[in-house]
Scaffold this motif. Sequence first.
Motif, PDB file in Angstrom:
ATOM      1  N   ALA A   1       2.135   7.264  -6.406  1.00 18.91           N
ATOM      2  CA  ALA A   1       1.197   8.327  -6.765  1.00 18.91           C
ATOM      3  C   ALA A   1       1.808   9.708  -6.548  1.00 18.91           C
ATOM      4  O   ALA A   1       1.361  10.686  -7.154  1.00 18.91           O
ATOM      5  CB  ALA A   1      -0.083   8.185  -5.949  1.00 18.91           C
ATOM      6  N   ARG A   2       2.826   9.770  -5.688  1.00 15.57           N
ATOM      7  CA  ARG A   2       3.532  11.034  -5.447  1.00 15.57           C
ATOM      8  C   ARG A   2       4.774  11.156  -6.321  1.00 15.57           C
ATOM      9  O   ARG A   2       5.567  12.082  -6.145  1.00 15.57           O
ATOM     10  CB  ARG A   2       3.937  11.124  -3.974  1.00 15.57           C
TER      11      ARG A   2
ATOM     12  N   ARG B   1       9.062  11.452  11.202  1.00 17.28           N
ATOM     13  CA  ARG B   1       7.841  10.926  11.794  1.00 17.28           C
ATOM     14  C   ARG B   1       7.311   9.785  10.918  1.00 17.28           C
ATOM     15  O   ARG B   1       7.614   9.711   9.719  1.00 17.28           O
ATOM     16  CB  ARG B   1       6.785  12.021  11.909  1.00 17.28           C
ATOM     17  N   PRO B   2       6.493   8.892  11.473  1.00 13.31           N
ATOM     18  CA  PRO B   2       6.064   7.707  10.721  1.00 13.31           C
ATOM     19  C   PRO B   2       4.933   7.930   9.740  1.00 13.31           C
ATOM     20  O   PRO B   2       4.593   7.015   8.982  1.00 13.31           O
ATOM     21  CB  PRO B   2       5.633   6.737  11.826  1.00 13.31           C
ATOM     22  N   ALA B   3       4.308   9.103   9.731  1.00 13.80           N
ATOM     23  CA  ALA B   3       3.211   9.350   8.793  1.00 13.80           C
ATOM     24  C   ALA B   3       3.733   9.292   7.356  1.00 13.80           C
ATOM     25  O   ALA B   3       4.860   9.710   7.063  1.00 13.80           O
ATOM     26  CB  ALA B   3       2.574  10.701   9.073  1.00 13.80           C
ATOM     27  N   LEU B   4       2.914   8.786   6.462  1.00 16.73           N
ATOM     28  CA  LEU B   4       3.321   8.603   5.075  1.00 16.73           C
ATOM     29  C   LEU B   4       3.813   9.907   4.451  1.00 16.73           C
ATOM     30  O   LEU B   4       4.821   9.919   3.739  1.00 16.73           O
ATOM     31  CB  LEU B   4       2.152   8.034   4.267  1.00 16.73           C
ATOM     32  N   ALA B   5       3.127  11.008   4.722  1.00 17.76           N
ATOM     33  CA  ALA B   5       3.533  12.281   4.131  1.00 17.76           C
ATOM     34  C   ALA B   5       4.925  12.683   4.586  1.00 17.76           C
ATOM     35  O   ALA B   5       5.729  13.190   3.792  1.00 17.76           O
ATOM     36  CB  ALA B   5       2.518  13.364   4.497  1.00 17.76           C
ATOM     37  N   ASP B   6       5.229  12.446   5.856  1.00 14.69           N
ATOM     38  CA  ASP B   6       6.558  12.775   6.382  1.00 14.69           C
ATOM     39  C   ASP B   6       7.627  11.878   5.780  1.00 14.69           C
ATOM     40  O   ASP B   6       8.732  12.322   5.471  1.00 14.69           O
ATOM     41  CB  ASP B   6       6.563  12.666   7.900  1.00 14.69           C
ATOM     42  N   VAL B   7       7.288  10.585   5.637  1.00 14.52           N
ATOM     43  CA  VAL B   7       8.235   9.646   5.041  1.00 14.52           C
ATOM     44  C   VAL B   7       8.515  10.038   3.591  1.00 14.52           C
ATOM     45  O   VAL B   7       9.673  10.040   3.136  1.00 14.52           O
ATOM     46  CB  VAL B   7       7.689   8.201   5.117  1.00 14.52           C
ATOM     47  N   ALA B   8       7.463  10.383   2.856  1.00 17.47           N
ATOM     48  CA  ALA B   8       7.645  10.783   1.450  1.00 17.47           C
ATOM     49  C   ALA B   8       8.544  11.998   1.341  1.00 17.47           C
ATOM     50  O   ALA B   8       9.453  12.046   0.488  1.00 17.47           O
ATOM     51  CB  ALA B   8       6.282  11.058   0.808  1.00 17.47           C
ATOM     52  N   THR B   9       8.325  12.987   2.180  1.00 17.44           N
ATOM     53  CA  THR B   9       9.147  14.199   2.151  1.00 17.44           C
ATOM     54  C   THR B   9      10.607  13.871   2.465  1.00 17.44           C
ATOM     55  O   THR B   9      11.526  14.400   1.818  1.00 17.44           O
ATOM     56  CB  THR B   9       8.613  15.223   3.162  1.00 17.44           C
ATOM     57  N   SER B  10      10.820  12.979   3.427  1.00 15.52           N
ATOM     58  CA  SER B  10      12.186  12.610   3.786  1.00 15.52           C
ATOM     59  C   SER B  10      12.868  11.827   2.673  1.00 15.52           C
ATOM     60  O   SER B  10      14.075  12.019   2.423  1.00 15.52           O
ATOM     61  CB  SER B  10      12.176  11.790   5.084  1.00 15.52           C
TER      62      SER B  10
ATOM     63  N   GLN C   1       0.831  -1.206   0.000  1.00 12.35           N
ATOM     64  CA  GLN C   1       0.000   0.000   0.000  1.00 12.35           C
ATOM     65  C   GLN C   1       0.861   1.251   0.000  1.00 12.35           C
ATOM     66  O   GLN C   1       0.557   2.226  -0.704  1.00 12.35           O
ATOM     67  CB  GLN C   1      -0.935  -0.021   1.204  1.00 12.35           C
ATOM     68  N   TRP C   2       1.932   1.223   0.780  1.00  8.88           N
ATOM     69  CA  TRP C   2       2.827   2.382   0.820  1.00  8.88           C
ATOM     70  C   TRP C   2       3.551   2.559  -0.520  1.00  8.88           C
ATOM     71  O   TRP C   2       3.743   3.686  -0.974  1.00  8.88           O
ATOM     72  CB  TRP C   2       3.836   2.226   1.958  1.00  8.88           C
ATOM     73  N   VAL C   3       3.954   1.466  -1.142  1.00 17.86           N
ATOM     74  CA  VAL C   3       4.607   1.563  -2.451  1.00 17.86           C
ATOM     75  C   VAL C   3       3.680   2.241  -3.448  1.00 17.86           C
ATOM     76  O   VAL C   3       4.089   3.124  -4.223  1.00 17.86           O
ATOM     77  CB  VAL C   3       5.036   0.168  -2.941  1.00 17.86           C
ATOM     78  N   GLN C   4       2.414   1.851  -3.433  1.00 23.31           N
ATOM     79  CA  GLN C   4       1.437   2.452  -4.349  1.00 23.31           C
ATOM     80  C   GLN C   4       1.221   3.928  -4.033  1.00 23.31           C
ATOM     81  O   GLN C   4       1.141   4.765  -4.942  1.00 23.31           O
ATOM     82  CB  GLN C   4       0.117   1.688  -4.273  1.00 23.31           C
ATOM     83  N   ALA C   5       1.116   4.250  -2.747  1.00 21.59           N
ATOM     84  CA  ALA C   5       0.890   5.637  -2.358  1.00 21.59           C
ATOM     85  C   ALA C   5       2.088   6.511  -2.727  1.00 21.59           C
ATOM     86  O   ALA C   5       1.920   7.657  -3.173  1.00 21.59           O
ATOM     87  CB  ALA C   5       0.607   5.720  -0.865  1.00 21.59           C
ATOM     88  N   LEU C   6       3.290   5.993  -2.544  1.00 23.96           N
ATOM     89  CA  LEU C   6       4.481   6.754  -2.914  1.00 23.96           C
ATOM     90  C   LEU C   6       4.569   6.922  -4.428  1.00 23.96           C
ATOM     91  O   LEU C   6       4.964   7.991  -4.916  1.00 23.96           O
ATOM     92  CB  LEU C   6       5.734   6.054  -2.377  1.00 23.96           C
TER      93      LEU C   6
END
Length: 268
Positions: free
Chosen positions: A26-27, A254-263, A19-24
Amino acid sequence: MPAAAPRALITRPEPEASQWVQALAARGIAAAALPLMAIAPASDPQALAAVQRRLADYTAVMLVSGNAARHFFESNQALALMQQAQAAIKTRVWSPGPGTASVLRALGVPAERIDQPAAEARQFDSESLWERVGPGVSAGDRVLVVRGSEPGASTTGSGRDWLSAQIRAAGGEVDFVVAYTRAAPQFTHDQLALARSTAATGGPLWVLSSAQALGHLCAALPDQRWDGARALATHPRIAEAARAAGFGAVFECRPALADVATSIESHA
């Protein structure tokens, strides 16, 4: 056109990893799933079912993770469990962060019944959760902690000792139940080859969300040096474990997906 080389390896258990791979994606961030933890049902489903029937006895039920939420509610209608008795109206559902809260809502738990850390919390963990729920805990309250365990371990599981101590210090009582089992995954040849390659060449960031899961990786490759690898850890304790394992560069977020994506965008 060949797929883009991954900029990150997502090590969460399935189904979250995919799910995270798919969400990333999309970004616009190419990532690959390499789960370092396998999740299975609890070894004592009867104990779990018995606690589910008594949900109305609790002031609050704390789900330690999305997997805890799925295995506690998945085989039942969450809303039906929450409303199984008139007394259950008082039962709150505690989540350590937005990821677990999202899973709970998807399973049917009403959003207005969920308590979680403030959106601006530095970390999403027991400490941040207690800042939100602690003032409401009083003598006589009963809290059920739903968590995972390892094969052959106690049927009440382990962990969340700090949170349990805070509840008891406030005069409350704590019960525990295991909803799922954590274990090392059966790594494929290709997965181990990818891990070795990443360790040697730097490559994609290892996104680490569990110190225990990192231990599974190190146990699978006991002679591997990690000084060429880079990790993105979602909690300071996980970052400490990555440094202890020998990772050459360790970043935190932080563990939130948005924070992980930014990092990932910053460090990859």
